[in-house]
Design a protein around this motif. Structure first.
Motif, PDB file in Angstrom:
ATOM      1  N   ASP A  53       0.822  -1.215   0.000  1.00 20.45           N
ATOM      2  CA  ASP A  53       0.000   0.000   0.000  1.00 20.45           C
ATOM      3  C   ASP A  53       0.856   1.265   0.000  1.00 20.45           C
ATOM      4  O   ASP A  53       0.326   2.371  -0.080  1.00 20.45           O
ATOM      5  CB  ASP A  53      -0.912   0.020   1.233  1.00 20.45           C
ATOM      6  CG  ASP A  53      -1.970  -1.068   1.187  1.00 20.45           C
ATOM      7  OD1 ASP A  53      -2.337  -1.504   0.077  1.00 20.45           O
ATOM      8  OD2 ASP A  53      -2.426  -1.475   2.272  1.00 20.45           O
ATOM      9  N   LEU A  54       2.162   1.104   0.075  1.00 21.98           N
ATOM     10  CA  LEU A  54       3.084   2.244   0.128  1.00 21.98           C
ATOM     11  C   LEU A  54       3.420   2.705  -1.294  1.00 21.98           C
ATOM     12  O   LEU A  54       3.313   1.924  -2.241  1.00 21.98           O
ATOM     13  CB  LEU A  54       4.347   1.836   0.878  1.00 21.98           C
ATOM     14  CG  LEU A  54       4.111   1.359   2.322  1.00 21.98           C
ATOM     15  CD1 LEU A  54       5.356   0.719   2.887  1.00 21.98           C
ATOM     16  CD2 LEU A  54       3.651   2.524   3.191  1.00 21.98           C
ATOM     17  N   PRO A  55       3.854   3.954  -1.448  1.00 21.30           N
ATOM     18  CA  PRO A  55       4.169   4.453  -2.794  1.00 21.30           C
ATOM     19  C   PRO A  55       5.411   3.778  -3.377  1.00 21.30           C
ATOM     20  O   PRO A  55       6.271   3.277  -2.638  1.00 21.30           O
ATOM     21  CB  PRO A  55       4.406   5.951  -2.581  1.00 21.30           C
ATOM     22  CG  PRO A  55       4.720   6.101  -1.133  1.00 21.30           C
ATOM     23  CD  PRO A  55       4.016   4.987  -0.415  1.00 21.30           C
ATOM     24  N   ASN A  56       5.501   3.778  -4.705  1.00 16.23           N
ATOM     25  CA  ASN A  56       6.689   3.247  -5.384  1.00 16.23           C
ATOM     26  C   ASN A  56       7.906   4.071  -5.013  1.00 16.23           C
ATOM     27  O   ASN A  56       7.794   5.232  -4.588  1.00 16.23           O
ATOM     28  CB  ASN A  56       6.491   3.243  -6.896  1.00 16.23           C
ATOM     29  CG  ASN A  56       5.502   2.188  -7.346  1.00 16.23           C
ATOM     30  OD1 ASN A  56       5.173   1.269  -6.599  1.00 16.23           O
ATOM     31  ND2 ASN A  56       5.033   2.316  -8.562  1.00 16.23           N
ATOM     32  N   LEU A  57       9.072   3.483  -5.215  1.00 16.67           N
ATOM     33  CA  LEU A  57      10.339   4.121  -4.846  1.00 16.67           C
ATOM     34  C   LEU A  57      11.112   4.570  -6.080  1.00 16.67           C
ATOM     35  O   LEU A  57      11.080   3.909  -7.114  1.00 16.67           O
ATOM     36  CB  LEU A  57      11.203   3.118  -4.069  1.00 16.67           C
ATOM     37  CG  LEU A  57      10.624   2.651  -2.733  1.00 16.67           C
ATOM     38  CD1 LEU A  57      11.358   1.410  -2.251  1.00 16.67           C
ATOM     39  CD2 LEU A  57      10.718   3.764  -1.709  1.00 16.67           C
ATOM     40  N   SER A  58      11.831   5.664  -5.937  1.00 16.78           N
ATOM     41  CA  SER A  58      12.725   6.118  -7.001  1.00 16.78           C
ATOM     42  C   SER A  58      13.944   5.204  -7.045  1.00 16.78           C
ATOM     43  O   SER A  58      14.420   4.725  -6.015  1.00 16.78           O
ATOM     44  CB  SER A  58      13.182   7.554  -6.738  1.00 16.78           C
ATOM     45  OG  SER A  58      12.067   8.420  -6.767  1.00 16.78           O
ATOM     46  N   ALA A  59      14.441   4.972  -8.236  1.00 16.87           N
ATOM     47  CA  ALA A  59      15.602   4.087  -8.430  1.00 16.87           C
ATOM     48  C   ALA A  59      16.796   4.555  -7.609  1.00 16.87           C
ATOM     49  O   ALA A  59      17.030   5.755  -7.456  1.00 16.87           O
ATOM     50  CB  ALA A  59      15.974   4.045  -9.908  1.00 16.87           C
ATOM     51  N   SER A  84       9.648   2.234 -10.268  1.00 16.62           N
ATOM     52  CA  SER A  84       8.425   1.501  -9.917  1.00 16.62           C
ATOM     53  C   SER A  84       8.644   0.378  -8.902  1.00 16.62           C
ATOM     54  O   SER A  84       7.722  -0.397  -8.644  1.00 16.62           O
ATOM     55  CB  SER A  84       7.780   0.933 -11.186  1.00 16.62           C
ATOM     56  OG  SER A  84       8.653   0.026 -11.827  1.00 16.62           O
ATOM     57  N   ALA A  85       9.829   0.282  -8.301  1.00 15.36           N
ATOM     58  CA  ALA A  85      10.049  -0.737  -7.267  1.00 15.36           C
ATOM     59  C   ALA A  85       9.168  -0.422  -6.065  1.00 15.36           C
ATOM     60  O   ALA A  85       8.936   0.749  -5.742  1.00 15.36           O
ATOM     61  CB  ALA A  85      11.515  -0.789  -6.866  1.00 15.36           C
ATOM     62  N   ASN A  86       8.679  -1.472  -5.402  1.00 17.40           N
ATOM     63  CA  ASN A  86       7.797  -1.257  -4.264  1.00 17.40           C
ATOM     64  C   ASN A  86       8.072  -2.258  -3.153  1.00 17.40           C
ATOM     65  O   ASN A  86       8.633  -1.916  -2.129  1.00 17.40           O
ATOM     66  CB  ASN A  86       6.338  -1.316  -4.721  1.00 17.40           C
ATOM     67  CG  ASN A  86       5.381  -0.917  -3.631  1.00 17.40           C
ATOM     68  OD1 ASN A  86       5.220  -1.610  -2.640  1.00 17.40           O
ATOM     69  ND2 ASN A  86       4.732   0.234  -3.807  1.00 17.40           N
ATOM     70  N   SER A  87       7.675  -3.517  -3.340  1.00 20.54           N
ATOM     71  CA  SER A  87       7.851  -4.519  -2.280  1.00 20.54           C
ATOM     72  C   SER A  87       8.567  -5.772  -2.766  1.00 20.54           C
ATOM     73  O   SER A  87       9.130  -6.509  -1.963  1.00 20.54           O
ATOM     74  CB  SER A  87       6.494  -4.925  -1.701  1.00 20.54           C
ATOM     75  OG  SER A  87       5.690  -5.564  -2.685  1.00 20.54           O
ATOM     76  N   GLN A  88       8.545  -6.038  -4.069  1.00 18.31           N
ATOM     77  CA  GLN A  88       9.105  -7.281  -4.585  1.00 18.31           C
ATOM     78  C   GLN A  88      10.626  -7.214  -4.720  1.00 18.31           C
ATOM     79  O   GLN A  88      11.177  -6.175  -5.065  1.00 18.31           O
ATOM     80  CB  GLN A  88       8.485  -7.618  -5.943  1.00 18.31           C
ATOM     81  CG  GLN A  88       6.996  -7.888  -5.862  1.00 18.31           C
ATOM     82  CD  GLN A  88       6.453  -8.364  -7.174  1.00 18.31           C
ATOM     83  OE1 GLN A  88       7.039  -9.230  -7.834  1.00 18.31           O
ATOM     84  NE2 GLN A  88       5.312  -7.812  -7.577  1.00 18.31           N
ATOM     85  N   PHE A  89      11.261  -8.358  -4.454  1.00 15.71           N
ATOM     86  CA  PHE A  89      12.711  -8.453  -4.608  1.00 15.71           C
ATOM     87  C   PHE A  89      13.076  -9.830  -5.129  1.00 15.71           C
ATOM     88  O   PHE A  89      12.246 -10.731  -5.189  1.00 15.71           O
ATOM     89  CB  PHE A  89      13.430  -8.145  -3.284  1.00 15.71           C
ATOM     90  CG  PHE A  89      13.101  -9.064  -2.144  1.00 15.71           C
ATOM     91  CD1 PHE A  89      13.859 -10.205  -1.904  1.00 15.71           C
ATOM     92  CD2 PHE A  89      12.048  -8.782  -1.287  1.00 15.71           C
ATOM     93  CE1 PHE A  89      13.581 -11.056  -0.849  1.00 15.71           C
ATOM     94  CE2 PHE A  89      11.746  -9.626  -0.209  1.00 15.71           C
ATOM     95  CZ  PHE A  89      12.515 -10.764   0.006  1.00 15.71           C
ATOM     96  N   PHE A  90      14.331  -9.973  -5.535  1.00 15.26           N
ATOM     97  CA  PHE A  90      14.805 -11.240  -6.074  1.00 15.26           C
ATOM     98  C   PHE A  90      16.198 -11.534  -5.559  1.00 15.26           C
ATOM     99  O   PHE A  90      16.956 -10.628  -5.207  1.00 15.26           O
ATOM    100  CB  PHE A  90      14.772 -11.248  -7.606  1.00 15.26           C
ATOM    101  CG  PHE A  90      15.516 -10.107  -8.258  1.00 15.26           C
ATOM    102  CD1 PHE A  90      16.855 -10.221  -8.593  1.00 15.26           C
ATOM    103  CD2 PHE A  90      14.863  -8.916  -8.549  1.00 15.26           C
ATOM    104  CE1 PHE A  90      17.534  -9.179  -9.202  1.00 15.26           C
ATOM    105  CE2 PHE A  90      15.527  -7.859  -9.154  1.00 15.26           C
ATOM    106  CZ  PHE A  90      16.872  -7.995  -9.485  1.00 15.26           C
TER     107      PHE A  90
END
Length: 193
Positions: free
Chosen positions: A104-110, A132-138
């Motif tokens: 629910d948080l805003p996207n983050l700047s690179a 457009s990064a938000n919560s997902q990671f790899f």
């Protein structure tokens, strides 16, 4: 103050882990992921990506990552997780939409850096928009130079890479989508235990 780091491969009897961090992370910057096969410890890198690291820590502390699926896993490349909207396997899991959601948080700047994507590197997933990064990671299974400078590096696996290697792989014909995926059972910051 900017921290300097040196790429130093470290071999363990149970598997190979790597670290671009000169010293082990402090508990406040250690992300612990409990998998069904064992525990993975990730040294977060606020020196490289302070906003992204803060987001991961916030979501971990909120319990948002608990029971979230590894929805996209490509053998020899990476294991992706962190879709807290559609990936929670105990509350609202949607295999058709897993990987398209966020928090629910805003996207983050690179916060791109020169740190390379090597085996054990943890990066933030994003859409085509670099911001457009938000919560997902790899987590990387192997080096991927084509990601260098185009995705935000947030950390490196310090321990438990052998457990990452055991995560169920997805279907190559479906871009790594995993049927009946493995999950992050519990995710927390080491300082909170």
């Amino acid at each position: 103050m900017r921290l300097l780091s040196f790429a130093v491969p470290i071999c363990f009897a149970a598997g190979v882990a790597l670290s671009n961090v000169a010293v082990a992370a402090e508990p406040e910057n250690t992300l612990v992921i409990e998998l069904e096969t064992g525990t993975v410890e990730i040294a977060l890198r606020p020196d490289l990506a302070p906003q992204h690291v803060e987001r991961i820590k916030q979501l971990a502390r909120d319990g948002a990552y608990d029971n979230v699926a590894f929805h996209r896993v490509i053998d020899g490349f990476m294991a992706q997780t962190g879709d807290v909207q559609f990936g929670d396997m105990e509350d609202g899991f949607d295999p058709q939409r897993a990987g398209t959601g966020s928090s629910d948080l805003p996207n983050l700047s690179a916060e791109f850096s020169e740190t390379p994507f090597e085996r054990g590197t943890v990066g933030m997933a994003r859409a085509q928009d670099p911001n457009s990064a938000n919560s997902q990671f790899f987590i990387m299974f192997a080096p991927a130079t084509h990601l260098n400078g185009s995705y935000t590096v947030v950390g490196e696996v310090e321990a438990g890479m052998e457990h990452v290697d055991r995560i169920k792989k997805g279907n190559p014909a479906r871009n790594g989508a995993v049927e009946e995926p493995d999950r992050m059972v519990r995710v927390y910051i080491a300082a909170d235990e």
